[in-house]
Structures are given as structure tokens and as C-alpha cells.
Design a protein around this motif. Sequence first.
Motif, PDB file in Angstrom:
ATOM      1  N   VAL A 406       0.868  -1.182   0.000  1.00  0.00           N
ATOM      2  CA  VAL A 406       0.000   0.000   0.000  1.00  0.00           C
ATOM      3  C   VAL A 406       0.905   1.233   0.000  1.00  0.00           C
ATOM      4  O   VAL A 406       2.058   1.161   0.439  1.00  0.00           O
ATOM      5  N   PRO A 407       0.453   2.357  -0.508  1.00  0.00           N
ATOM      6  CA  PRO A 407       1.309   3.550  -0.554  1.00  0.00           C
ATOM      7  C   PRO A 407       1.791   3.953   0.835  1.00  0.00           C
ATOM      8  O   PRO A 407       1.034   3.961   1.805  1.00  0.00           O
ATOM      9  N   ALA A 408       3.073   4.277   0.929  1.00  0.00           N
ATOM     10  CA  ALA A 408       3.649   4.717   2.205  1.00  0.00           C
ATOM     11  C   ALA A 408       3.572   6.235   2.301  1.00  0.00           C
ATOM     12  O   ALA A 408       3.462   6.948   1.291  1.00  0.00           O
ATOM     13  N   ASP A 409       3.631   6.747   3.513  1.00  0.00           N
ATOM     14  CA  ASP A 409       3.636   8.190   3.757  1.00  0.00           C
ATOM     15  C   ASP A 409       5.091   8.660   3.750  1.00  0.00           C
ATOM     16  O   ASP A 409       5.833   8.406   4.702  1.00  0.00           O
ATOM     17  N   TYR A 410       5.512   9.347   2.672  1.00  0.00           N
ATOM     18  CA  TYR A 410       6.904   9.798   2.595  1.00  0.00           C
ATOM     19  C   TYR A 410       6.995  11.056   1.728  1.00  0.00           C
ATOM     20  O   TYR A 410       6.096  11.371   0.940  1.00  0.00           O
ATOM     21  N   THR A 411       8.105  11.753   1.909  1.00  0.00           N
ATOM     22  CA  THR A 411       8.406  12.932   1.091  1.00  0.00           C
ATOM     23  C   THR A 411       9.818  12.785   0.552  1.00  0.00           C
ATOM     24  O   THR A 411      10.622  12.003   1.050  1.00  0.00           O
ATOM     25  N   VAL A 412      10.132  13.568  -0.496  1.00  0.00           N
ATOM     26  CA  VAL A 412      11.444  13.504  -1.141  1.00  0.00           C
ATOM     27  C   VAL A 412      12.059  14.897  -1.173  1.00  0.00           C
ATOM     28  O   VAL A 412      11.400  15.864  -1.566  1.00  0.00           O
ATOM     29  N   GLU A 413      13.315  14.971  -0.732  1.00  0.00           N
ATOM     30  CA  GLU A 413      14.086  16.208  -0.826  1.00  0.00           C
ATOM     31  C   GLU A 413      15.435  15.860  -1.452  1.00  0.00           C
ATOM     32  O   GLU A 413      16.319  15.334  -0.785  1.00  0.00           O
ATOM     33  N   GLY A 414      15.567  16.137  -2.736  1.00  0.00           N
ATOM     34  CA  GLY A 414      16.800  15.788  -3.431  1.00  0.00           C
ATOM     35  C   GLY A 414      16.975  14.284  -3.482  1.00  0.00           C
ATOM     36  O   GLY A 414      16.135  13.554  -4.019  1.00  0.00           O
ATOM     37  N   ASN A 415      18.097  13.811  -2.926  1.00  0.00           N
ATOM     38  CA  ASN A 415      18.341  12.370  -2.895  1.00  0.00           C
ATOM     39  C   ASN A 415      18.020  11.773  -1.530  1.00  0.00           C
ATOM     40  O   ASN A 415      18.521  10.726  -1.163  1.00  0.00           O
ATOM     41  N   HIS A 417      14.904  10.538   1.103  1.00  0.00           N
ATOM     42  CA  HIS A 417      13.499  10.170   1.266  1.00  0.00           C
ATOM     43  C   HIS A 417      13.171  10.145   2.756  1.00  0.00           C
ATOM     44  O   HIS A 417      13.899   9.542   3.554  1.00  0.00           O
ATOM     45  N   PHE A 418      12.074  10.793   3.138  1.00  0.00           N
ATOM     46  CA  PHE A 418      11.640  10.872   4.538  1.00  0.00           C
ATOM     47  C   PHE A 418      10.356  10.044   4.682  1.00  0.00           C
ATOM     48  O   PHE A 418       9.295  10.435   4.173  1.00  0.00           O
ATOM     49  N   ILE A 419      10.464   8.898   5.388  1.00  0.00           N
ATOM     50  CA  ILE A 419       9.291   8.049   5.620  1.00  0.00           C
ATOM     51  C   ILE A 419       8.712   8.383   6.983  1.00  0.00           C
ATOM     52  O   ILE A 419       9.432   8.435   7.980  1.00  0.00           O
ATOM     53  N   GLN A 420       7.383   8.646   7.024  1.00  0.00           N
ATOM     54  CA  GLN A 420       6.715   8.939   8.290  1.00  0.00           C
ATOM     55  C   GLN A 420       5.850   7.742   8.717  1.00  0.00           C
ATOM     56  O   GLN A 420       5.129   7.164   7.908  1.00  0.00           O
ATOM     57  N   THR A 421       5.949   7.388   9.989  1.00  0.00           N
ATOM     58  CA  THR A 421       5.111   6.321  10.534  1.00  0.00           C
ATOM     59  C   THR A 421       4.975   6.525  12.041  1.00  0.00           C
ATOM     60  O   THR A 421       5.911   6.989  12.693  1.00  0.00           O
ATOM     61  N   ASN A 422       3.806   6.222  12.566  1.00  0.00           N
ATOM     62  CA  ASN A 422       3.620   6.369  14.017  1.00  0.00           C
ATOM     63  C   ASN A 422       3.662   5.022  14.737  1.00  0.00           C
ATOM     64  O   ASN A 422       3.371   4.922  15.920  1.00  0.00           O
ATOM     65  N   SER A 423       4.023   3.949  14.003  1.00  0.00           N
ATOM     66  CA  SER A 423       4.149   2.625  14.603  1.00  0.00           C
ATOM     67  C   SER A 423       5.122   1.784  13.776  1.00  0.00           C
ATOM     68  O   SER A 423       5.613   2.230  12.741  1.00  0.00           O
ATOM     69  N   SER A 424       5.397   0.589  14.237  1.00  0.00           N
ATOM     70  CA  SER A 424       6.308  -0.303  13.508  1.00  0.00           C
ATOM     71  C   SER A 424       5.704  -0.646  12.142  1.00  0.00           C
ATOM     72  O   SER A 424       4.491  -0.708  11.985  1.00  0.00           O
ATOM     73  N   ALA A 425       6.585  -0.886  11.172  1.00  0.00           N
ATOM     74  CA  ALA A 425       6.091  -1.176   9.828  1.00  0.00           C
ATOM     75  C   ALA A 425       7.215  -1.777   8.984  1.00  0.00           C
ATOM     76  O   ALA A 425       8.382  -1.724   9.349  1.00  0.00           O
ATOM     77  N   SER A 426       6.821  -2.317   7.847  1.00  0.00           N
ATOM     78  CA  SER A 426       7.765  -2.879   6.886  1.00  0.00           C
ATOM     79  C   SER A 426       7.568  -2.157   5.563  1.00  0.00           C
ATOM     80  O   SER A 426       6.426  -1.965   5.110  1.00  0.00           O
ATOM     81  N   PHE A 427       8.672  -1.771   4.927  1.00  0.00           N
ATOM     82  CA  PHE A 427       8.617  -0.963   3.699  1.00  0.00           C
ATOM     83  C   PHE A 427       9.424  -1.616   2.588  1.00  0.00           C
ATOM     84  O   PHE A 427      10.344  -2.416   2.855  1.00  0.00           O
ATOM     85  N   GLN A 428       9.081  -1.237   1.359  1.00  0.00           N
ATOM     86  CA  GLN A 428       9.838  -1.727   0.210  1.00  0.00           C
ATOM     87  C   GLN A 428      10.123  -0.567  -0.726  1.00  0.00           C
ATOM     88  O   GLN A 428       9.237   0.258  -1.025  1.00  0.00           O
TER      89      GLN A 428
END
Length: 431
Positions: A406-415, A417-428
Motif C-alpha cells: 500500500v502507498p507509504a507516507d513519505y516525502t522527497v528532498e533531493g536524494n 526520502h523521509f518516511i513517516q510512521t507512528n508505529s512499527s512497519a515494513s517498507f519496500q
Amino acid sequence: MKNKRKLALLALVAVPSLIYTAPTTSASSADITGHSKTAYIYDYTYYYNANVSNVVRLISNINDTTASFQSALEAANKAYDELTETEKPYVTNYSTLSNHRQTRVAYRKLAEQIEEKLASVESTSVNYYQNVMETKDWYNTLNAAQKSFVSPESQRILTSYITPNTSIDKVVNKIKLLNSSRITFHQDVADARAELNALRRFTYIYLPAGIEQILLDAEQQVVKDKAAAKEVENAIAALSPKTSTAQDVQAAKTAFEALTPVQQQLVPNVWTLVDFVNGKYDLPKGHGSKKPILSDTAAVPGKTTAMTKNKNTYTAKINVADTENTKDRFVLTTKSNMTVIIPPLGTLLNEDTGVMEISITKKSNRITFQATLNNKPVEFEANMEIIINNLSPNASIVRNDFGKPVPADYTVEGNRHFIQTNSSASFQILQ
């Protein structure tokens, strides 16, 4: 004179057997009832005629280990069924006949099992040769009577010479292509091993250097996958609507999400976990520890702390107690272009106190992040952040939710990536 008659009668009784034939010169009781005249034999307590004697003999001749078992049993059954109801009770070995009938039922079931195994693998499958050889080994343990219940076509296959429908090149290529991230990985490993075993059973073969080690490593990975999945399966099975808290459910969910897709498909009770996560049950609220045991090596709020590395996993500890700083955030760094930002403890929703464990694992394009307090997942009002450096600006990130991206909550600044989460999670990371 009377005594002489008594002696004559006693002499008749003392004769072991006496054949009596109904007279043919006058109408007998047999003639009146329509039955043919039959010679009867009296032998102490036994009463039988030639028909009964024939059935007794046929039953005695049955051997449940020879190929003639079925025909001999049928002959005895037929002869017994043709007896009159008066004659049947005098078949002294009827229990033997009954036992043979039960043996026939058991032999038929055994033959069905053998034929089911033989038919369980298609003749075009790479496992066909191995399956035939295994079935043949089983078939060869049977006696002649048991084999006679197997169909002629199956007997033909099990007694014929066959060769594997594979080759050394096919097996080597199949082993080289094993990939632990493929959903079919476990089946691929099993197929490769079956083909190799089939070839070795057929002839002695040599594999190129290192090829069999690849297969052995893959089989070891299968064992690890099953063990990891079993732990999560047990954690889910331990959940109870009466005693489990939301933290317990989150812990099981986090553990499931930390599995690889291959491992996740091995967890049979995942939908039980889904029911708990979706709020199907009204769970009791958890209670925190009143006397926390804190860590001497915990990260310091407001400062940068290097996480401890063990293989691909980085870990750090944070003390949670009334005496701790609740206004400053934690900055946790790694040596693999990742930084973890933990918000101030004042935004922590968990009421427990103790040691918060933070871990982040990066393996290939997969990132697993866990934050637990007293072994239970934590939640913040503010987001925790995972900063990943040196990614392509075009790279995207998805979150694994019960094995589905499912889409993750993140932003990009140059090179970065900032991933935001308020609990444990697994990302790809998707390049």
C-alpha cells in the motif's frame, strides 16, 4: 432278552459314524418336500452333508498371501451362499471365511492407496520418476495376494523400466535459478531436489562445483522460513479476545509484517490476525509496569546516538519513565545511509514505562522498522521518521500491509526520502 437288545443299541452308539441313506422304494419326507435325497453324516456333535464338507474344504484352501487369494475366496463365498439355512450353521470354519472377507477389504484399500499415490503426479512432471520409484518400493513390499488387487495398468507401470524425464543440464539450471524472494521458492527447491534424486537413482552423476551447495543453502533457507512463519503463527494463535491487549495484537501484526512474502504465505492463521486488527473483538486495556528497569546505554534525548549494528540490523534503546526528558526528540544514526528520528516521549501514547527498543533492518530493497516498549509495539501522536539517503529521486516506497503493498507516507528532498510512521512497519523501495 431285554439285556441283549440294550447291548445291541450300545454297540450302535459306539460306532464313530454311521451313514444313513433314505430308502428309495417308498416316498420319504424329502420326496414330499421336494428336496433331493442327500447322504447325511453324523459325527458325534457335528452334522453335515457333502455340500457342507465341500465349503469347509474350500475355506481351508484359502491362502491370503498367494495370487489365488481372490479366486479361492470367491469360490468359497459362492459355495457357502448356495447352502441352505439349515446347512450353513454346520460350516465349522465360517469365522475363517469371515476373516478372509475382512482381509479382502483391507487389501482393496491398500491397493487404492497405492494407485492414488501413483496417479498423484502427472507423467509429464519432473517428479514423475521419483514418485514411480517410491510407489514401486511400496508395491514391492506387498505379498502376491495384495498385489493382485492393484489394477493391471498400475501393475504394468510398477513393473516396467522407466527413466527420469529430466537431465543434468536441466537440474543444474533449475538450481542456479533458485531465488529465495520468489513466491514459488519452496516448491522450486523441492522440485530441484526431486529431479536430482531421480537422476542419482537412475545413474551416478557429477554436478559442477558449488551447484549442490546452492541447493543445500536453499533448503536451509526453507527451514528458516518455516521456523520464522511458525513463530508468528504461534503468536497469532496466542491472541485471545479475553486476555490480549491492543499492544499484543500490534506485536503480532508487526511480527507478521516483518516476514518476507515467502514466509508470510506459510502463516495459515493470518485471517485470525486480520480479525483482531480490524477490531472484531472488544479487547481489554493493557496496564504498564509501575517499576521500570531502565538501560544504562540508552540514547540521550536531544543528541545524536549511533545505533548498534548486528549484521543488517541496527538497534538502539530509549528509557521511558517519569524522570526522563519528554520534550526533546532522539536522533539515531546508522552506517548505511539511514537515520531514525524518534519524537519526544511526551507524544508517546503508550502508558507503560521501561525500555523502548528501536530496530531497523535493511536487506536489499526491504526495510523493516520496529519500535517496542516492554516487547509491545509503541505508538506516537507525532510521526517517527526514517530518513534514507542517496536514493534516486524517482524511487518510490510502499508499505507492506499483511503482505499487500500500500502507498507509504513519505516525502522527497533531493536524494533523501523521509518516511513517516507512528508505529512499527515494513517498507519496500521501488526503483
